[in-house]
Design a protein around this motif. Structure first.
Motif, PDB file in Angstrom:
ATOM      1  N   ASP A   1      31.418 -98.061  91.490  1.00 38.49           N
ATOM      2  CA  ASP A   1      32.866 -98.404  91.236  1.00 38.49           C
ATOM      3  C   ASP A   1      32.754-100.170  91.317  1.00 38.49           C
ATOM      4  O   ASP A   1      33.478-100.486  90.169  1.00 38.49           O
ATOM      5  CB  ASP A   1      33.660 -98.187  92.699  1.00 38.49           C
ATOM      6  CG  ASP A   1      33.987 -96.877  92.443  1.00 38.49           C
ATOM      7  OD1 ASP A   1      33.687 -95.954  91.696  1.00 38.49           O
ATOM      8  OD2 ASP A   1      34.602 -96.219  93.568  1.00 38.49           O
TER       9      ASP A   1
ATOM     10  N   PRO B   1      47.770 -95.933  90.158  1.00 43.88           N
ATOM     11  CA  PRO B   1      46.550 -95.237  89.939  1.00 43.88           C
ATOM     12  C   PRO B   1      45.779 -95.604  88.754  1.00 43.88           C
ATOM     13  O   PRO B   1      46.024 -96.125  87.866  1.00 43.88           O
ATOM     14  CB  PRO B   1      46.780 -93.672  89.984  1.00 43.88           C
ATOM     15  CG  PRO B   1      48.398 -93.483  90.387  1.00 43.88           C
ATOM     16  CD  PRO B   1      48.974 -94.903  90.067  1.00 43.88           C
TER      17      PRO B   1
ATOM     18  N   ARG C   1      40.382 -93.384  86.966  1.00 41.38           N
ATOM     19  CA  ARG C   1      39.183 -92.706  87.883  1.00 41.38           C
ATOM     20  C   ARG C   1      39.744 -91.527  88.879  1.00 41.38           C
ATOM     21  O   ARG C   1      38.815 -90.562  89.313  1.00 41.38           O
ATOM     22  CB  ARG C   1      38.478 -93.572  88.748  1.00 41.38           C
ATOM     23  CG  ARG C   1      39.001 -94.419  89.823  1.00 41.38           C
ATOM     24  CD  ARG C   1      37.702 -94.836  90.679  1.00 41.38           C
ATOM     25  NE  ARG C   1      37.016 -95.681  89.904  1.00 41.38           N
ATOM     26  CZ  ARG C   1      36.948 -96.963  90.077  1.00 41.38           C
ATOM     27  NH1 ARG C   1      38.196 -97.736  90.534  1.00 41.38           N
ATOM     28  NH2 ARG C   1      35.783 -97.704  89.390  1.00 41.38           N
ATOM     29  N   SER C   2      40.944 -91.558  89.060  1.00 39.90           N
ATOM     30  CA  SER C   2      41.586 -90.532  89.940  1.00 39.90           C
ATOM     31  C   SER C   2      41.581 -89.136  89.386  1.00 39.90           C
ATOM     32  O   SER C   2      41.873 -88.233  89.735  1.00 39.90           O
ATOM     33  CB  SER C   2      42.969 -90.822  90.386  1.00 39.90           C
ATOM     34  OG  SER C   2      43.937 -90.861  89.159  1.00 39.90           O
TER      35      SER C   2
ATOM     36  N   HIS D   1      36.336 -86.013  89.610  1.00 43.41           N
ATOM     37  CA  HIS D   1      36.351 -85.332  91.060  1.00 43.41           C
ATOM     38  C   HIS D   1      34.698 -84.683  90.786  1.00 43.41           C
ATOM     39  O   HIS D   1      33.886 -84.694  89.907  1.00 43.41           O
ATOM     40  CB  HIS D   1      36.831 -84.148  91.184  1.00 43.41           C
ATOM     41  CG  HIS D   1      38.500 -84.410  91.207  1.00 43.41           C
ATOM     42  ND1 HIS D   1      39.391 -84.940  92.261  1.00 43.41           N
ATOM     43  CD2 HIS D   1      39.406 -84.105  90.237  1.00 43.41           C
ATOM     44  CE1 HIS D   1      40.410 -84.970  91.755  1.00 43.41           C
ATOM     45  NE2 HIS D   1      40.535 -84.583  90.585  1.00 43.41           N
TER      46      HIS D   1
ATOM     47  N   GLU E   1      37.269 -95.592  83.693  1.00 45.71           N
ATOM     48  CA  GLU E   1      37.401 -95.185  85.058  1.00 45.71           C
ATOM     49  C   GLU E   1      38.313 -96.189  85.786  1.00 45.71           C
ATOM     50  O   GLU E   1      39.113 -96.061  86.943  1.00 45.71           O
ATOM     51  CB  GLU E   1      36.052 -95.100  85.824  1.00 45.71           C
ATOM     52  CG  GLU E   1      35.476 -93.605  85.780  1.00 45.71           C
ATOM     53  CD  GLU E   1      34.568 -93.104  86.798  1.00 45.71           C
ATOM     54  OE1 GLU E   1      34.466 -91.991  87.075  1.00 45.71           O
ATOM     55  OE2 GLU E   1      33.708 -94.195  87.337  1.00 45.71           O
TER      56      GLU E   1
END
Length: 464
Positions: free
Chosen positions: A218, A240, A243-244, A247, A258
């Motif tokens: 990240d 947001p 990247r949300s 998963h 992202e």
């Protein structure tokens, strides 16, 4: 060798073996799960042909008609994602949430018949990917994988340093196995030779894998993923990040996207029925009347020449957007589009040419890591690399087990010939700075090593 250098070498020797004990089980797991995920296309078609394939037809239902059929089959589910058919003989896929489970509904594009369903988190590929990413235990697993990958790099560099040939023709057992070796020496040669020839490949796997970790990855993405301000300045943005949408068990947007903010849709100020929102996006599979049809989003993807294989994620809430995304086998075909759910305006359209140099290198490295860029030959090469990593980890464990001091957890005795240090400590310090979690663990291990292990009587040296 000076006593000071001998002490440092002895410390690196211990660290290599202790790091190996920690890293080896992870490398074994990552190799095995990587092999499974590597052959995802072939395994899916082999295991689920009745879900994946249909009879080609000249006529196909629209995305909205397929969605309506899905609502009839599963009225209590909410839409998460839509995958248009990849080819004329492929099924359409509708991903839904239902009673706490995430399911994929496989639909015949011509008839709208429900071919079957699959639990997205409990199938072979999803489990392999989730184990590979975070051990299926969330953030804790992600951090452990990151530590293992970082220490894998330390292990690789320290291994090359410890066993690098330094005198005369001493390349036997490093560049190739020595003839006539048996027992422990055969395993030692196997470990060294596989490690030597596989070092570059393993480094690529570890570094490219680190870019997906939740801490270092990240921070790395936030530092390097930058796009021209004009691409976002004219567009209202929501809280947001893209990247949300990703998963552990699935990838939606490419790595390069992202860290980008999700744009916002702008609801009409007049005649807008807010009560209808409860039927759209994540709250239901029926599209609200004021939203553009799902088929219009498919048409936008076709008009903009998005490579087949993309997904469409529906809006979440009144200001959410449709997201068209493909994490392509060839990163030059990557695409991420955000579309206003009311007007159909394309708010962002990011492609390969918009990526910065670092993002292009990372995306290429990830696809090389996953064995997707060059067809079956690429898969075969990556399969062989996974085997090399597996052999190196297993042989390393066996070497430690066969040479360990009896009755306690300790490194094997030192070799008879000890090389000079010349920068080895500096390399370890640089690795600790580059990978903060590894650096923090180095400090802890150094303290433990100084207070406990280095106070033990030094083991006798031995040849080999």
């Amino acid at each position: 060798m000076k006593n000071h250098d001998a002490s440092h070498y002895q410390r690196i020797w211990r660290w290599h073996f202790y790091a190996g004990l920690f890293v080896a089980p992870f490398l074994i797991l990552l190799s095995l799960t990587g092999m499974v995920y590597l052959f995802k296309p072939q395994l899916d078609n082999l295991m689920y042909p009745e879900l994946m394939k249909v009879e080609p037809s000249a006529q196909a239902l629209s995305a909205d008609q397929l969605l309506a059929k899905a609502v009839i089959a599963m009225p209590d589910a909410s839409l998460r994602k839509y995958f248009p058919p990849l080819a004329p003989d492929a099924s359409a896929q509708i991903v839904v949430d239902r009673q706490g489970s995430e399911l994929t509904l496989f639909m015949d594009p011509a008839s709208g018949a429900l071919l079957g369903t699959m639990d997205n988190k409990w199938n072979l590929q999803a489990v392999a990917r989730a184990l590979h990413a975070e051990l299926m235990i969330g953030t804790t697993g992600d951090r452990l994988i990151e530590l293992a990958a970082g220490w894998g790099i330390v292990l690789l560099i320290s291994g090359l340093y410890l066993w690098w040939p330094r005198k005369g023709p001493g390349v036997g057992g490093i560049l190739w196995p020595r003839a006539g070796q048996k027992g422990r020496l055969w395993w030692r040669d196997l470990h060294a030779v596989v490690g030597f020839w596989g070092a570059g490949f393993l480094l690529l796997l570890l570094l490219s894998g680190m870019t997906w970790t939740g801490f270092w990855g990240d921070q790395f993405a936030n530092l390097w993923n930058r796009f021209p301000a004009a691409m976002w300045n004219e567009v209202p943005k929501s809280a947001p990040l893209a990247r949300s949408l990703n998963h552990a068990h699935e990838q939606t947007v490419p790595w390069a996207m992202e860290s980008t903010p999700m744009p916002s849709s702008q609801p009409a100020t007049e005649g807008h029925d807010h009560s209808a929102m409860g039927h759209g996006g994540h709250e239901g599979m029926v599209m609200a009347s004021h939203r553009i049809p799902l088929q219009q989003v498919v048409d936008i993807a076709s008009e903009r020449k998005v490579t087949p294989g993309y997904s469409i994620t529906p809006p979440s809430g009144e200001t959410g957007v449709y997201t068209i995304a493909i994490f392509a086998d060839d990163p030059r075909n990557d695409a991420t589009l955000h579309i206003d759910q009311y007007s159909g305006k394309v708010l962002a359209d990011v492609r390969w040419q918009d990526y910065g140099p670092v993002a292009k290198v990372v995306e290429t490295g990830v696809m090389l890591h996953m064995g997707k860029m060059y067809g079956w030959l690429h898969q075969l090469v990556m399969f062989l690399i996974c085997l090399m990593v597996l052999l190196s980890a297993l042989s390393g464990l066996w070497i430690w087990w066969s040479r360990r001091p009896q009755g306690r957890l300790a490194a094997p005795p030192l070799p008879a010939k000890l090389p000079p240090m010349r920068g080895a400590i500096a390399v370890l310090v640089l690795l600790g700075i580059a990978f903060p979690l590894v650096g923090a663990s180095m400090v802890v291990i150094w303290l433990l090593d100084t207070l406990i292990f280095s106070r033990r009587p030094a083991g006798m040296t031995q040849a080999g």
